[in-house]
Design an enzyme around this catalytic site. Structure first.
Site, mmCIF file in Angstrom:
data_model
loop_
_atom_site.group_PDB
_atom_site.id
_atom_site.type_symbol
_atom_site.label_atom_id
_atom_site.label_comp_id
_atom_site.label_asym_id
_atom_site.label_seq_id
_atom_site.Cartn_x
_atom_site.Cartn_y
_atom_site.Cartn_z
ATOM 1 N N PRO A 235 1.610 16.615 10.863
ATOM 2 C CA PRO A 235 1.889 17.816 10.087
ATOM 3 C C PRO A 235 2.592 17.509 8.763
ATOM 4 O O PRO A 235 3.132 16.421 8.591
ATOM 5 C CB PRO A 235 2.828 18.603 11.006
ATOM 6 C CG PRO A 235 3.444 17.608 11.916
ATOM 7 C CD PRO A 235 2.468 16.477 12.048
ATOM 8 N N ILE A 236 2.567 18.487 7.850
ATOM 9 C CA ILE A 236 3.302 18.317 6.587
ATOM 10 C C ILE A 236 4.280 19.480 6.389
ATOM 11 O O ILE A 236 4.655 19.799 5.267
ATOM 12 C CB ILE A 236 2.357 18.183 5.364
ATOM 13 C CG1 ILE A 236 1.396 19.380 5.250
ATOM 14 C CG2 ILE A 236 1.586 16.874 5.410
ATOM 15 C CD1 ILE A 236 0.732 19.462 3.884
ATOM 16 N N ASP A 237 4.668 20.092 7.518
ATOM 17 C CA ASP A 237 5.566 21.257 7.426
ATOM 18 C C ASP A 237 6.880 20.938 6.703
ATOM 19 O O ASP A 237 7.384 21.762 5.929
ATOM 20 C CB ASP A 237 5.867 21.800 8.841
ATOM 21 C CG ASP A 237 6.420 20.721 9.762
ATOM 22 O OD1 ASP A 237 5.762 19.682 9.892
ATOM 23 O OD2 ASP A 237 7.514 20.912 10.317
ATOM 24 N N ASP B 85 3.898 0.770 11.981
ATOM 25 C CA ASP B 85 2.731 0.119 11.383
ATOM 26 C C ASP B 85 2.563 -1.336 11.827
ATOM 27 O O ASP B 85 1.589 -1.984 11.459
ATOM 28 C CB ASP B 85 2.813 0.194 9.847
ATOM 29 C CG ASP B 85 2.718 1.627 9.346
ATOM 30 O OD1 ASP B 85 2.258 2.492 10.109
ATOM 31 O OD2 ASP B 85 3.116 1.880 8.189
ATOM 32 N N CYS C 264 -6.182 13.180 12.024
ATOM 33 C CA CYS C 264 -5.885 11.757 11.930
ATOM 34 C C CYS C 264 -6.170 11.183 13.310
ATOM 35 O O CYS C 264 -5.872 11.831 14.310
ATOM 36 C CB CYS C 264 -4.415 11.605 11.571
ATOM 37 S SG CYS C 264 -3.849 9.940 11.656
ATOM 38 N N ARG D 209 -8.677 -0.531 3.903
ATOM 39 C CA ARG D 209 -7.759 0.477 3.380
ATOM 40 C C ARG D 209 -6.382 -0.135 3.133
ATOM 41 O O ARG D 209 -5.657 0.321 2.258
ATOM 42 C CB ARG D 209 -7.612 1.636 4.376
ATOM 43 C CG ARG D 209 -8.889 2.432 4.577
ATOM 44 C CD ARG D 209 -8.621 3.656 5.417
ATOM 45 N NE ARG D 209 -7.346 4.224 5.005
ATOM 46 C CZ ARG D 209 -6.480 4.833 5.818
ATOM 47 N NH1 ARG D 209 -6.767 4.970 7.082
ATOM 48 N NH2 ARG D 209 -5.353 5.308 5.360
ATOM 49 N N ARG E 248 -4.660 10.447 4.073
ATOM 50 C CA ARG E 248 -3.514 11.347 4.174
ATOM 51 C C ARG E 248 -2.482 11.095 3.083
ATOM 52 O O ARG E 248 -1.761 11.982 2.685
ATOM 53 C CB ARG E 248 -2.861 11.222 5.548
ATOM 54 C CG ARG E 248 -3.767 11.669 6.666
ATOM 55 C CD ARG E 248 -2.990 11.836 7.939
ATOM 56 N NE ARG E 248 -1.899 12.785 7.778
ATOM 57 C CZ ARG E 248 -2.011 14.094 7.930
ATOM 58 N NH1 ARG E 248 -3.163 14.618 8.242
ATOM 59 N NH2 ARG E 248 -0.972 14.871 7.768
ATOM 60 N N LYS F 69 0.837 -1.212 0.000
ATOM 61 C CA LYS F 69 0.000 0.000 0.000
ATOM 62 C C LYS F 69 0.868 1.258 0.000
ATOM 63 O O LYS F 69 0.652 2.166 -0.788
ATOM 64 C CB LYS F 69 -0.910 0.009 1.244
ATOM 65 C CG LYS F 69 -1.595 1.346 1.482
ATOM 66 C CD LYS F 69 -2.459 1.335 2.725
ATOM 67 C CE LYS F 69 -1.771 1.674 4.018
ATOM 68 N NZ LYS F 69 -1.539 3.101 4.276
ATOM 69 N N ASN F 70 1.846 1.294 0.911
ATOM 70 C CA ASN F 70 2.603 2.540 1.058
ATOM 71 C C ASN F 70 3.646 2.739 -0.039
ATOM 72 O O ASN F 70 4.293 3.779 -0.102
ATOM 73 C CB ASN F 70 3.236 2.614 2.451
ATOM 74 C CG ASN F 70 2.166 2.825 3.515
ATOM 75 O OD1 ASN F 70 1.014 3.140 3.186
ATOM 76 N ND2 ASN F 70 2.525 2.629 4.769
HETATM 77 N N1 EPU Z 1 6.222 14.742 10.575
HETATM 78 C C1 EPU Z 1 6.414 16.079 10.841
HETATM 79 N N2 EPU Z 1 6.381 16.954 9.804
HETATM 80 C C2 EPU Z 1 6.174 16.557 8.518
HETATM 81 C C3 EPU Z 1 5.984 15.192 8.252
HETATM 82 C C4 EPU Z 1 6.020 14.301 9.307
HETATM 83 O O1 EPU Z 1 6.606 16.470 11.983
HETATM 84 O O2 EPU Z 1 6.154 17.406 7.631
HETATM 85 C C5 EPU Z 1 6.281 13.774 11.683
HETATM 86 C C6 EPU Z 1 4.981 12.972 11.813
HETATM 87 O O3 EPU Z 1 4.040 13.638 12.612
HETATM 88 C C7 EPU Z 1 5.466 11.685 12.429
HETATM 89 C C8 EPU Z 1 6.837 11.495 11.813
HETATM 90 O O4 EPU Z 1 7.238 12.791 11.354
HETATM 91 O O5 EPU Z 1 5.606 11.837 13.802
HETATM 92 C C9 EPU Z 1 6.912 10.520 10.654
HETATM 93 O O6 EPU Z 1 5.848 10.777 9.744
HETATM 94 P P1 EPU Z 1 5.983 10.457 8.195
HETATM 95 O O7 EPU Z 1 5.906 11.737 7.446
HETATM 96 O O8 EPU Z 1 7.167 9.597 7.951
HETATM 97 O O9 EPU Z 1 4.650 9.640 7.926
HETATM 98 P P2 EPU Z 1 3.836 9.662 6.581
HETATM 99 O O10 EPU Z 1 4.799 9.751 5.467
HETATM 100 O O11 EPU Z 1 2.728 10.624 6.652
HETATM 101 C C10 EPU Z 1 3.895 7.067 6.108
HETATM 102 C C11 EPU Z 1 2.917 5.945 5.987
HETATM 103 C C12 EPU Z 1 2.341 5.607 7.347
HETATM 104 C C13 EPU Z 1 3.482 5.243 8.287
HETATM 105 C C14 EPU Z 1 4.507 6.385 8.337
HETATM 106 C C15 EPU Z 1 5.728 6.073 9.179
HETATM 107 C C16 EPU Z 1 2.009 6.179 3.746
HETATM 108 C C17 EPU Z 1 0.830 6.453 2.896
HETATM 109 N N3 EPU Z 1 1.840 6.308 5.066
HETATM 110 O O12 EPU Z 1 3.164 8.196 6.597
HETATM 111 O O13 EPU Z 1 1.517 4.471 7.158
HETATM 112 O O14 EPU Z 1 2.986 4.995 9.570
HETATM 113 O O15 EPU Z 1 4.950 6.701 6.994
HETATM 114 O O16 EPU Z 1 6.386 4.966 8.685
HETATM 115 O O17 EPU Z 1 3.072 5.840 3.247
HETATM 116 C C18 EPU Z 1 -0.218 2.955 7.664
HETATM 117 O O18 EPU Z 1 0.071 2.342 6.625
HETATM 118 O O19 EPU Z 1 -1.010 2.476 8.533
HETATM 119 C C19 EPU Z 1 0.374 4.259 7.905
HETATM 120 C C20 EPU Z 1 -0.123 5.121 8.781
#
Ligand code: EPU
Length: 433
Positions: A123-125, A316, A117, A408, A93, A22-23
């Site tokens: 965040p996506i900062d 995960d 969530c 999902r 997301r 999925k990811n």
């Molecule tokens: N974070 C920030 N700022 C940002 C982005 C992330 O502070 O701009 C923080 C997040 O809040 C978190 C950490 O950094 O604490 C890591 O988040 P990350 O950005 O790596 O997560 P993501 O890319 O949004 C993906 C997977 C998630 C998985 C995480 C961590 C996808 C679609 N989602 O999310 O998958 O948990 O990486 O490995 O690829 C799931 O499959 O159940 C799932 C939630």
């Protein structure tokens, strides 16, 4: 809405083949926006998140198709729309990773912020800082991220993508995709090393991108004029594989997980060995061996885990590991370092008789010999998986409500478990919860 009804106490026996990740598939689908040629993914999993992503791409003007065999193809038009509304984006997301490709290809993007969530602020900062480093102007307006590339397009840059929790998976995917069409060279420091990010990078290379350092925290992208279409098989889903392996460990059966990459699951197999779960490992398969997890001398040992970025223990799989630890011999400590609030499964596991206490981002689990079936509510994808696992070993029947979350990320989970001897069925949820 559907519910899953699981009758516990049946040892699983047999094999299960892992689907495409999925990811990995979600960012690869977003990469289709970088070209007007077709991108074909022969092994796209049949998940509701994939359907949602295809709807998002359709809204942007892409032609999308799923064949009978399960392959998905996407072709973005030359006059791509750069506006993605709330309707689909809010459902998932993962759709945030259309931002980078849209910005690179059209010079602008207006994408709805995905919203809250269940397991905390996400965040996506860092994504946005990455786009700014490439020269984009970014603002939040009326719930949308509005990003504009400078005249002449994005420019390569040296940038740092770290977050307070380490690296960001989708942030790396987003900025790497944006950089493929930027002018000049981009060096991403603090890049996520997850196999799914590497897989996306390899797909981009197959589309004509120039990328080095994949799988390391320093990724270098040399911008190119344009990208072409490709055929790309995504990597097997390591989280799905890990979930089925834990199902074998919990029920004490010989469960062979086929078509996976065991090197992606080294940390799980190590922890299972620490827990004294009998296991065999091949390059593309993993197999739990038959044992009696309820027999005092054979019970799994309580084993601590702390979640980290890859190659650490994946967040995960944290909920599924907790399900295993509820039946282990002793007290285990589980610490969540990626999403400190990702503990929605905790009160639901407690309804099945699990003894768990939480202190901030740490859960302390005292293993018990008897879980007992109860009605529970699935709150998110991995929490749902943990409840199914616990249901497989709980006495009597466990009714898991709001089970749409599980679709999902797991392709027809009940149909994968049933041939191995699980007694599990999907029903319309009369109570409507
Ligand atoms: N974070 C920030 N700022 C940002 C982005 C992330 O502070 O701009 C923080 C997040 O809040 C978190 C950490 O950094 O604490 C890591 O988040 P990350 O950005 O790596 O997560 P993501 O890319 O949004 C993906 C997977 C998630 C998985 C995480 C961590 C996808 C679609 N989602 O999310 O998958 O948990 O990486 O490995 O690829 C799931 O499959 O159940 C799932 C939630």
């Amino acid at each position: 809405m559907d519910k899953l009804v699981v009758e516990g106490g049946h040892r699983l026996e047999g094999s299960v083949r892992v689907c495409g990740a999925k990811n990995a598939v979600l960012p690869v689908l977003a990469a289709s926006l970088l070209t007007d040629q077709s991108l074909l993914i022969p092994n796209a999993p049949r998940l509701s998140d994939v359907r949602t992503m295809l709807a998002v791409l359709g809204e942007l003007g892409c032609a999308t198709e799923r064949t009978e065999e399960g392959a998905v193809s996407v072709q973005a038009p030359s006059d791509l729309t750069s506006h993605a509304g709330w309707e689909y984006v809010r459902r998932m997301r993962g759709s945030v990773c259309i931002l980078g490709p849209l910005l690179a290809r059209t010079g602008q993007a207006q994408v709805s912020l995905p919203g809250g969530c269940v397991f905390g602020v996400r965040p996506i900062d860092a994504h946005l800082r990455g786009f700014e480093a490439l020269g984009a102007k970014v603002r939040i307006e009326h719930g949308y991220v509005v990003a504009e590339a400078p005249k002449g397009g994005l420019r390569g840059a040296e940038l740092f993508l770290g977050t307070a929790f380490g690296s960001t998976v989708l942030g790396t995917a987003n900025v790497m995709m944006a950089a493929t069409l930027a002018k000049g060279r981009t060096v991403i420091h603090g890049a996520a090393c997850e196999p799914e990010v590497e897989d996306l990078g390899r797909c981009l290379i197959a589309m004509g991108a120039k990328i080095e350092g994949l799988g390391s925290p320093r990724v270098v992208v040399e911008g190119v004029e344009s990208l072409n279409g490709a055929t790309w098989n995504v990597i097997p889903d390591r989280i799905e594989a890990g979930t089925y392996l834990i199902a074998g460990a919990m029920t004490g059966g010989r469960v062979r997980v086929e078509g996976c990459r065991s090197e992606h699951l080294s940390v799980l197999t190590e922890r299972l060995r620490d827990a004294h779960v009998p296991l065999e490992v091949g390059a593309d398969w993993l197999e739990t061996q038959e044992y009696d997890p309820r027999e005092p001398a054979q019970r799994p040992r309580a084993t601590d885990v702390t979640t980290h970025a890859y190659p650490g223990f994946p967040t995960d799989l944290q909920a599924q590991w907790m399900a295993l630890m509820t039946m282990a011999d002793g007290i285990s400590v589980i610490t969540e370092r990626i999403y400190p609030d990702r503990y929605m499964h905790l009160p639901e596991l407690a309804r099945l008789g699990a003894e768990i206490r939480r202190q901030e981002s740490t859960a302390i689990v005292r293993g018990t010999n008897r879980l007992s079936g109860a009605p529970v509510t699935a709150s998110d994808l991995r929490a749902s998986a943990a409840l199914v696992l616990a249901g497989l070993v709980a006495d009597g029947e466990t009714n898991i409500h709001r089970v749409y979350h599980i679709d999902r990320g797991y392709e027809r989970i009940e149909e994968r478990l049933r041939p191995m001897g699980a007694v599990i069925r999907r029903e319309k949820d009369e109570e409507g919860v």
